[in-house]
Design an enzyme around this catalytic site. Structure first.
Site, PDB file in Angstrom:
ATOM      1  N   GLY A 201       0.752  -1.151   0.047  1.00  0.00           N
ATOM      2  CA  GLY A 201       0.031   0.033   0.127  1.00  0.00           C
ATOM      3  C   GLY A 201       0.841   1.359  -0.208  1.00  0.00           C
ATOM      4  CD  GLU A 202       2.479   5.964   0.304  1.00  0.00           C
ATOM      5  OE1 GLU A 202       2.822   5.749  -0.957  1.00  0.00           O
ATOM      6  OE2 GLU A 202       3.369   6.606   0.590  1.00  0.00           O
ATOM      7  CB  SER A 203       5.179   2.818   4.100  1.00  0.00           C
ATOM      8  OG  SER A 203       5.876   3.595   3.254  1.00  0.00           O
TER       9      SER A 203
ATOM     10  CB  CYS B  42       5.123  -3.924  -1.265  1.00  0.00           C
ATOM     11  SG  CYS B  42       5.781  -2.457  -2.508  1.00  0.00           S
TER      12      CYS B  42
ATOM     13  CG  HIS C 286       2.837  -6.143  -4.313  1.00  0.00           C
ATOM     14  ND1 HIS C 286       1.981  -5.458  -3.200  1.00  0.00           N
ATOM     15  CD2 HIS C 286       3.413  -5.173  -4.858  1.00  0.00           C
ATOM     16  CE1 HIS C 286       2.371  -4.357  -3.025  1.00  0.00           C
ATOM     17  NE2 HIS C 286       3.457  -4.022  -4.111  1.00  0.00           N
TER      18      HIS C 286
ATOM     19  CD  GLU D  69       0.525  -8.553  -2.158  1.00  0.00           C
ATOM     20  OE1 GLU D  69       1.125  -9.101  -1.979  1.00  0.00           O
ATOM     21  OE2 GLU D  69       0.566  -7.502  -1.806  1.00  0.00           O
TER      22      GLU D  69
HETATM   23  N1  GLN Z   1       6.005   2.885  -2.465  1.00  0.00           N
HETATM   24  C1  GLN Z   1       5.184   2.529  -1.326  1.00  0.00           C
HETATM   25  C2  GLN Z   1       5.467   3.336   0.014  1.00  0.00           C
HETATM   26  O1  GLN Z   1       6.432   3.868   0.086  1.00  0.00           O
HETATM   27  C3  GLN Z   1       5.086   1.166  -1.463  1.00  0.00           C
HETATM   28  C4  GLN Z   1       4.492   0.475  -2.602  1.00  0.00           C
HETATM   29  C5  GLN Z   1       3.954  -0.655  -2.644  1.00  0.00           C
HETATM   30  O2  GLN Z   1       3.491  -1.242  -1.357  1.00  0.00           O
HETATM   31  N2  GLN Z   1       3.326  -1.376  -3.769  1.00  0.00           N
HETATM   32  O3  GLN Z   1       4.867   2.877   0.931  1.00  0.00           O
END
Ligand code: GLN
Length: 191
Positions: free
Chosen positions: A44-46, A76, A169, A171
């Site tokens: 996701g987006e950390s 990820c 990923h 998943e």
């Molecule tokens: N670039 C995203 C981040 O910094 C991670 C990308 C992803 O989970 N596909 O959180």
């Protein structure tokens, strides 16, 4: 098997687990976390994930969950959350695994790629890994085992005791071997 469901592709993880016959539940609260034997932190987006983790009061419980020996797998953004150190200032990771990580280190969304990986201990041929704005693991500490690396040698799947982290990923594929391996890791008494 719990899947942290604050943000990101938790539903895809649940679909993979279901396909592998593994029952799972979504985790958004401390009580839901406590009911799990193992946890997946999805992609996701950390930065967003970290904010929500703090807003839901999950940071310390997650750290205690992992330090108590229960298996945690980060994919990820989930890998970013598990790391001990980031090369960026944000977000503050959980600091559980002795790895250093550079976010988006393989480039931007348009630089997403897939690669066949030979994974230690995995039978059935290479695993086709999907990388999307993936983090680069720039250093691994002692006690961190590299399970798979790209051709240039950079590690992309690592394990340290009860912790598993992948910069790609699983998943988002139809290949459930990582999910099955994590399920077996969770069922094994040795962690
Ligand atoms: N670039 C995203 C981040 O910094 C991670 C990308 C992803 O989970 N596909 O959180």
């Amino acid at each position: 098997m719990g899947v942290l469901a604050l943000q990101g592709d938790f539903a895809e993880h649940q679909d993979m687990l279901a396909a592998a016959g593994v029952p799972s539940c979504q985790v958004r609260t401390v009580a839901e976390l406590e009911a799990c034997g193992a946890l997946i932190i999805p992609g996701g987006e950390s930065t967003t994930m970290a904010k929500l983790m703090d807003a839901y009061g999950l940071r310390s419980p997650l750290m205690a969950f992992a330090r108590g020996g229960r298996p945690v797998w980060g994919t990820c953004a989930g890998l970013i959350m598990l790391a001990a150190r980031l090369e960026e200032d944000r977000p503050a990771p959980l600091g559980l695994m002795d790895i250093t990580v550079r976010r988006n280190g393989y480039g931007r969304q348009v630089d997403s790629f897939s690669a066949p990986l030979n994974v230690k201990g995995m039978v059935g041929g290479p695993f086709h890994a999907v990388f999307i704005r993936a983090p680069v693991i720039t250093a691994v500490g002692q006690g961190v085992e590299v399970l798979a690396a790209l051709e240039d040698g950079s590690p992309v799947a690592v394990r340290a005791g009860n912790l598993l982290a992948t910069s790609f990923h699983p998943e988002l594929t139809r290949d459930a071997r990582f999910h099955v391996a994590f399920w077996e890791m969770a069922a094994a008494p040795s962690h």
